[in-house]
Scaffold this motif. Sequence first.
Motif, PDB file in Angstrom:
ATOM      1  N   GLY A   1       0.792  -0.845  -0.574  1.00 15.70           N
ATOM      2  CA  GLY A   1      -0.320  -0.321   0.045  1.00 15.70           C
ATOM      3  C   GLY A   1       0.583   0.829   0.147  1.00 15.70           C
ATOM      4  N   PRO A   2       0.196   2.361  -0.260  1.00 12.97           N
ATOM      5  CA  PRO A   2       0.619   3.236  -0.210  1.00 12.97           C
ATOM      6  C   PRO A   2       1.804   3.965   0.783  1.00 12.97           C
ATOM      7  N   SER A   3       2.604   4.266   0.986  1.00  9.28           N
ATOM      8  CA  SER A   3       3.799   4.310   2.836  1.00  9.28           C
ATOM      9  C   SER A   3       3.723   3.507   2.958  1.00  9.28           C
ATOM     10  N   ASN A   4       3.342   1.882   2.871  1.00  9.81           N
ATOM     11  CA  ASN A   4       3.523   0.900   3.058  1.00  9.81           C
ATOM     12  C   ASN A   4       2.651   0.539   4.582  1.00  9.81           C
ATOM     13  N   SER A   5       1.219   1.589   3.965  1.00  7.51           N
ATOM     14  CA  SER A   5      -0.162   1.889   4.857  1.00  7.51           C
ATOM     15  C   SER A   5      -0.591   0.683   5.441  1.00  7.51           C
ATOM     16  N   GLY A   6      -0.672   0.073   4.017  1.00 12.32           N
ATOM     17  CA  GLY A   6      -1.801  -1.063   3.842  1.00 12.32           C
ATOM     18  C   GLY A   6      -2.562  -1.339   3.374  1.00 12.32           C
ATOM     19  N   ALA A   7      -3.261   0.383   3.596  1.00 10.90           N
ATOM     20  CA  ALA A   7      -4.415   0.923   2.320  1.00 10.90           C
ATOM     21  C   ALA A   7      -4.497  -0.103   1.363  1.00 10.90           C
ATOM     22  N   ALA A   8      -5.405  -0.439   1.090  1.00 12.12           N
ATOM     23  CA  ALA A   8      -6.355  -0.709   0.107  1.00 12.12           C
ATOM     24  C   ALA A   8      -6.992   0.373  -0.771  1.00 12.12           C
ATOM     25  N   GLN A   9      -6.844  -0.047  -2.044  1.00 10.65           N
ATOM     26  CA  GLN A   9      -7.238   1.428  -3.319  1.00 10.65           C
ATOM     27  C   GLN A   9      -8.121   0.583  -3.847  1.00 10.65           C
ATOM     28  N   HIS A  10      -8.598   1.419  -4.857  1.00 11.82           N
ATOM     29  CA  HIS A  10      -9.888   1.160  -6.022  1.00 11.82           C
ATOM     30  C   HIS A  10      -8.528   1.222  -7.045  1.00 11.82           C
ATOM     31  N   THR A  11      -9.192  -0.158  -8.203  1.00 19.71           N
ATOM     32  CA  THR A  11      -8.223  -0.464  -9.658  1.00 19.71           C
ATOM     33  C   THR A  11      -8.980  -0.240 -10.462  1.00 19.71           C
ATOM     34  N   THR A  12     -10.383  -0.052 -10.824  1.00 19.45           N
ATOM     35  CA  THR A  12     -11.306   0.601 -11.793  1.00 19.45           C
ATOM     36  C   THR A  12     -11.998   1.451 -11.580  1.00 19.45           C
ATOM     37  N   ARG A  13     -12.549   2.351 -12.623  1.00 28.00           N
ATOM     38  CA  ARG A  13     -13.491   2.311 -12.566  1.00 28.00           C
ATOM     39  C   ARG A  13     -14.869   1.943 -13.599  1.00 28.00           C
ATOM     40  N   THR A  14     -16.224   1.938 -13.334  1.00 28.97           N
ATOM     41  CA  THR A  14     -16.843   1.096 -14.387  1.00 28.97           C
ATOM     42  C   THR A  14     -17.892   1.505 -14.498  1.00 28.97           C
ATOM     43  N   GLY A  15     -18.779   2.755 -15.638  1.00 31.53           N
ATOM     44  CA  GLY A  15     -19.430   2.846 -15.970  1.00 31.53           C
ATOM     45  C   GLY A  15     -20.694   1.493 -15.778  1.00 31.53           C
ATOM     46  N   THR A  16     -21.615   1.728 -14.456  1.00 32.22           N
ATOM     47  CA  THR A  16     -23.037   0.503 -15.466  1.00 32.22           C
ATOM     48  C   THR A  16     -24.554   0.942 -15.429  1.00 32.22           C
ATOM     49  N   LEU A  17     -25.284   0.089 -15.336  1.00 29.99           N
ATOM     50  CA  LEU A  17     -26.604   0.499 -15.804  1.00 29.99           C
ATOM     51  C   LEU A  17     -27.374  -0.096 -14.855  1.00 29.99           C
ATOM     52  N   SER A  18     -27.989   1.131 -14.280  1.00 29.51           N
ATOM     53  CA  SER A  18     -28.599   0.222 -12.317  1.00 29.51           C
ATOM     54  C   SER A  18     -30.031   0.384 -12.529  1.00 29.51           C
ATOM     55  N   LEU A  19     -30.557  -0.753 -11.968  1.00 26.20           N
ATOM     56  CA  LEU A  19     -31.927  -0.938 -12.179  1.00 26.20           C
ATOM     57  C   LEU A  19     -33.067  -1.641 -11.355  1.00 26.20           C
ATOM     58  N   SER A  20     -33.867  -1.020 -11.006  1.00 30.23           N
ATOM     59  CA  SER A  20     -34.721  -1.173  -9.892  1.00 30.23           C
ATOM     60  C   SER A  20     -36.929  -1.496 -10.201  1.00 30.23           C
ATOM     61  N   THR A  21     -36.564  -1.983  -9.224  1.00 34.72           N
ATOM     62  CA  THR A  21     -38.521  -2.135  -9.794  1.00 34.72           C
ATOM     63  C   THR A  21     -39.102  -0.527  -9.125  1.00 34.72           C
ATOM     64  N   LYS A  22     -39.997  -0.105  -9.485  1.00 30.81           N
ATOM     65  CA  LYS A  22     -41.130   0.540  -8.479  1.00 30.81           C
ATOM     66  C   LYS A  22     -42.671   0.245  -9.052  1.00 30.81           C
ATOM     67  N   ALA A  23     -43.477  -0.572  -7.799  1.00 36.76           N
ATOM     68  CA  ALA A  23     -44.622  -0.629  -7.228  1.00 36.76           C
ATOM     69  C   ALA A  23     -45.678   0.573  -7.428  1.00 36.76           C
ATOM     70  N   GLY A  24     -46.354   0.220  -8.274  1.00 35.76           N
ATOM     71  CA  GLY A  24     -47.692   1.288  -8.519  1.00 35.76           C
ATOM     72  C   GLY A  24     -48.675   1.738  -7.274  1.00 35.76           C
ATOM     73  N   THR A  25     -49.691   1.806  -7.024  1.00 32.27           N
ATOM     74  CA  THR A  25     -50.784   1.332  -6.609  1.00 32.27           C
ATOM     75  C   THR A  25     -51.799   1.027  -7.043  1.00 32.27           C
ATOM     76  N   ALA A  26     -52.307  -0.818  -5.905  1.00 29.89           N
ATOM     77  CA  ALA A  26     -52.688  -1.191  -6.572  1.00 29.89           C
ATOM     78  C   ALA A  26     -54.491  -0.487  -6.527  1.00 29.89           C
ATOM     79  N   ALA A  27     -55.022  -1.008  -7.845  1.00 33.63           N
ATOM     80  CA  ALA A  27     -56.085  -0.698  -7.754  1.00 33.63           C
ATOM     81  C   ALA A  27     -57.203  -1.512  -8.136  1.00 33.63           C
TER      82      ALA A  27
END
Length: 521
Positions: free
Chosen positions: A142-168
């Motif tokens: 790690g940096p300066s032998n700190s043992g700290a973890a670091q990110h190695t990727t930046r990814t463009g993603t498509l996130s999905l979710s559901t949204k419920a309407g009102t039952a009628a």
Amino acid sequence: MRRQMVYSGQIPLETDLLHTNRDVMIALGFFAQAILGTTTCVDGLACTPTSPASMTVNVAPGSIYAVAAVDDASYSSLAADTTHSILKQGLLYDSAAFALTAPATVGYAINYLIQGTFSEVDGGSTVLPYYNSSNPAVAWSGPSNSGAAQHTTRTGTLSLSTKAGTAATSGTQTTPSADAGYVPLWVVTVAYGATSISSGNIVVHPNAPFINPKLFGLLSSITGFVAKAGDTMTGLLAGTAFRAAKGAPANNAAAVGYGFGGDGDTGLFAMTGTGNDDTTELSILFNAVRKMSFRSDGRATVAADPTAAMDVATKQYVDAKGVAGIQFITATGTYTPTAGTVAALVFAQGAGGGGGGPATTGTLGAGGGGGGGALAVALVTSPTSTTVTIGAGGAGSNTAAGSAGGSTSFGTAAVAGGGAGGLVGFNDGTGLFYSSGGVGGTATAGTVQLKGAPGTAAANVAPGTGGAGLFGTGGGVHGMVSPGTPRSPGAGVNGGGGGGAEDSQTGGTGGNGCVLIIEFK
């Protein structure tokens, strides 16, 4: 496009690689923007029931394209860049499953919205080795032998979710609006008591921004239609859907092959296939018994579809790809554009001619088949209510030539003439009887004007068959019967000519004309 420079003997910096990554991303973003514009859009993401059916739906992998800052947070050693924006791509690598619940009240239903959004996620966190100047043989953790973890990727993603309407009460339920930053994709309707979800419960949201494959430009470039194996049409692109059939409906179980120009590289679409009454004939029949869609590799898939109506999956595809509607008109009247239509591709099919009869009742002579109606194709921009005239099929005859089919027209933009009637049988002086088939109809207006197929001639006591139209087949004979009993001629279908008659029979009636209209929004 900016390109990073490094030099021989130079000590490379991490920013050299980081700038390369960012510069390529920016270049691709501007390229995508030039094609897709700046409005958020999506591709793929087909929503289907599970198999076996359950209360879960699956959304296939796909992508989203949305305008976002170049980097809204620091990119390793590079500072954030929120001043500039580009079109970015987010990916859904794996299918997503969503479990839905039926309402608890009898007679109620609920609409679930499946929505998507673009986001960037830093990942691949790990402890990296670093150069240790005091002891190069032993790397720092790690940096300066700190043992700290670091990110190695930046990814463009498509996130999905559901949204419920009102039952009628079923039929009155409404679909919820998409959350801020999300776009609507699919609507899944679940009724009380449901134990599984079928394709009929899933529809594309009317505002879903699926990428339009530019069908408008595609279909306006069509310069010909397939009449037999080896004939070609130009301008077809991956992603375009048609409904197609091989020959007569009774023979559509035969294998059919589709390809692009044989070797896949010429840009021409060639149809091949056997198994029909006439093994050289291969017609495209809209609203018929098979459906075909192009894949990105330039080949096509064909699926059995025993009904004439568009199924739910085809409708979802059409809704998502910029088609406002499809109208198939078989009776004279007025065409009214579907709401939102900005252009229409019109296919006008003339009527088929009637089949001819024998010279006299009781002879062994046979008449020729009626000619198929012509086809006229026109691209109509900003369509308005238009008079549509459907030509009537020509009547068959008993002892004379069949009558000609009527002309079909879409206003003045597309006019397709009917086929001629099959000729009457006659004695050649040796006791044998012959007659000619009727000639195909001729189009008189339209961007593309195609002559109808001629009816076949009769030979001795064998009647001729009717010429086929684009949307239907010509009439033939309905099989052999006991010796001495004449066979009944068949009628033409959707512009096909009627079959010729023998002995005391009357020639088949030509098929009425029709008009297919593909509307674009």
